[in-house]
Write an enzyme that holds these catalytic residues in place. Structure first.
Site, PDB file in Angstrom:
ATOM      1  CG  ASP A  11      -2.530  -3.581   0.322  1.00 48.35           C
ATOM      2  OD1 ASP A  11      -1.811  -4.228  -0.472  1.00 48.35           O
ATOM      3  OD2 ASP A  11      -3.474  -2.874  -0.067  1.00 48.35           O
ATOM      4  CB  SER A  12       0.369  -0.869  -1.774  1.00 47.90           C
ATOM      5  OG  SER A  12      -0.831  -1.303  -2.383  1.00 47.90           O
ATOM      6  CE1 TYR A  43       4.040  -0.012  -1.525  1.00 47.88           C
ATOM      7  CE2 TYR A  43       4.010  -2.289  -0.732  1.00 47.88           C
ATOM      8  CZ  TYR A  43       4.172  -0.937  -0.489  1.00 47.88           C
ATOM      9  OH  TYR A  43       4.449  -0.514   0.788  1.00 47.88           O
ATOM     10  N   GLY A  44       2.395  -2.375  -7.520  1.00 49.47           N
ATOM     11  CA  GLY A  44       2.332  -3.343  -8.613  1.00 49.47           C
ATOM     12  C   GLY A  44       3.153  -3.020  -9.843  1.00 49.47           C
ATOM     13  CB  CYS A  74       0.334  -6.433  -0.310  1.00 50.45           C
ATOM     14  SG  CYS A  74       0.970  -5.728  -1.837  1.00 50.45           S
ATOM     15  CG  ASN A  75      -2.135 -11.016  -4.149  1.00 51.09           C
ATOM     16  OD1 ASN A  75      -2.221 -12.226  -4.279  1.00 51.09           O
ATOM     17  ND2 ASN A  75      -3.118 -10.297  -3.661  1.00 51.09           N
ATOM     18  CB  THR A  76       2.715  -6.455  -5.313  1.00 47.62           C
ATOM     19  OG1 THR A  76       1.487  -6.313  -6.020  1.00 47.62           O
ATOM     20  CG2 THR A  76       3.864  -6.077  -6.206  1.00 47.62           C
ATOM     21  CD  GLU A 153      -5.923   2.795  -2.835  1.00 49.43           C
ATOM     22  OE1 GLU A 153      -5.978   3.813  -2.132  1.00 49.43           O
ATOM     23  OE2 GLU A 153      -5.595   1.673  -2.372  1.00 49.43           O
ATOM     24  CB  CYS A 185      -4.531  -7.436  -6.937  1.00 52.99           C
ATOM     25  SG  CYS A 185      -4.325  -5.756  -6.295  1.00 52.99           S
ATOM     26  CB  THR A 186      -5.376  -7.420  -1.170  1.00 57.59           C
ATOM     27  OG1 THR A 186      -4.438  -6.335  -1.289  1.00 57.59           O
ATOM     28  CG2 THR A 186      -4.627  -8.677  -0.783  1.00 57.59           C
ATOM     29  CG  HIS A 187      -6.346  -2.522  -4.260  1.00 54.04           C
ATOM     30  ND1 HIS A 187      -5.116  -2.828  -3.723  1.00 54.04           N
ATOM     31  CD2 HIS A 187      -6.562  -1.206  -3.974  1.00 54.04           C
ATOM     32  CE1 HIS A 187      -4.622  -1.739  -3.145  1.00 54.04           C
ATOM     33  NE2 HIS A 187      -5.479  -0.753  -3.291  1.00 54.04           N
TER      34      HIS A 187
HETATM   35  N1  DGL Z   1      -3.075  -4.655  -3.149  1.00 48.13           N
HETATM   36  C1  DGL Z   1      -1.814  -4.960  -3.693  1.00 48.13           C
HETATM   37  C2  DGL Z   1      -1.674  -6.396  -4.147  1.00 48.13           C
HETATM   38  O1  DGL Z   1      -2.364  -7.250  -3.632  1.00 48.13           O
HETATM   39  C3  DGL Z   1      -1.124  -4.035  -4.617  1.00 48.13           C
HETATM   40  C4  DGL Z   1      -1.775  -2.922  -5.294  1.00 48.13           C
HETATM   41  C5  DGL Z   1      -0.708  -1.972  -5.771  1.00 48.13           C
HETATM   42  O2  DGL Z   1      -0.201  -1.249  -4.928  1.00 48.13           O
HETATM   43  O3  DGL Z   1      -0.348  -2.005  -6.971  1.00 48.13           O
HETATM   44  O4  DGL Z   1      -0.859  -6.711  -4.977  1.00 48.13           O
END
Ligand code: DGL
Length: 270
Positions: A11-12, A43-44, A74-76, A153, A185-187
């Site tokens: 993931d990011s 990453y988003g 990571c979804n992105t 974060e 988003c995994t966050h």
């Molecule tokens: N956790 C990541 C996702 O699922 C991205 C978060 C990020 O880096 O913007 O998209």
């Protein structure tokens, strides 16, 4: 025949730990190698080409550990890079977008699904595409929530600032009468309580991590890649591109277990 090579998960940043947690539960015999790209997060808000370049470097790094499969947690990166990297590589991959879309399409009763995710994931339109490939009549409403990632974060899961931000982002979706909301988003599962309070109990929250972990289990069986049963939890390894100490403290809290160490990797070398 068992296969004792590890599985890569990336993931990011810390978000992928929400997927790691489910993977640990579903495939407890597998050794996992996690990479969080903490130096280059988020990453988003980055372009497809940039995220693809990052994903390729991470895959090359994970392959130095002889991984037998990779979970794009990571979804992105799943939205921007997965289709390309799985063509380029000779090991199986699983992302989080397809499993999340599948669960949401099965869960909705009124055919109205919301997706909250990074700007990149929403722009890719991939959740909508997958949901429509299952049922073209479902209405999908996307909303990017970029401030959620730095709040997570920072560890501000249930804070008045986070509540205010959630209320502003989610207000628009509330007017669409959705009955299902994908945490795309995994966050975001780390903000579940705040998001649930904001959306109300009539909206089902979908965390794609559960289905992803199940999908991984099936994928390992299909490819004959399962590890043998073990008496003890395998020794998982954690790598980041920056700030290892901070990551370690966070990871121990999310995974609710003691971790041995986290090492910093110069990911630009790969
Ligand atoms: N956790 C990541 C996702 O699922 C991205 C978060 C990020 O880096 O913007 O998209």
């Amino acid at each position: 025949m068992s296969d004792e090579r590890p599985i890569g998960v990336f993931d990011s940043g810390v978000g992928g730990l929400t997927v790691f947690r489910e993977v640990m539960r579903r495939v407890p015999n597998e050794k996992l190698i996690y990479f969080g790209d903490t130096a280059r997060l988020p990453y988003g808000t980055k372009s497809r080409d940039t995220v693809l370049g990052f994903a390729r470097q991470i895959v090359r790094f994970l392959k130095t550990h002889d991984v037998k499969a990779i979970v794009v947690a990571c979804n992105t990166a799943s939205a921007y890079a997965l289709d390309v990297i799985e063509q380029e590589e000779d090991i199986p991959f699983i992302g989080v977008v397809k499993p999340g879309a599948k669960v949401a399409a099965a869960a909705t009763k009124n055919g109205r699904i919301g997706v909250i995710a990074t700007t990149g994931t929403i722009k890719s339109g991939l959740y909508t595409d997958y949901i429509h490939s299952i049922d073209g009549s479902i209405k999908v409403f996307g909303k990017d929530c970029p401030l959620f990632v730095p709040l997570v974060e920072e560890g501000w899961f249930h804070d008045s600032v986070t509540k205010e931000v959630a209320s502003r982002y989610l207000n628009e979706l509330k007017g669409e009468f959705i009955d299902t909301l994908i945490l795309g988003c995994t966050h975001y599962p780390l903000l579940r309580r705040t998001i649930a309070e904001e959306m109300g109990e009539d909206v089902t929250l979908v965390n794609p991590a559960y289905e992803t972990a199940l999908g991984l289990k099936a994928m390992l069986a299909e490819h004959g890649l399962e590890a043998a049963p073990k008496e003890q939890r395998p020794h998982h390894e954690f790598y980041v591109s920056d700030a290892a100490e901070r990551f370690l403290t966070f990871a121990q809290a999310v995974l609710a277990c003691e971790l041995d160490s986290t090492a910093v990797v110069d990911i630009e070398r790969y």
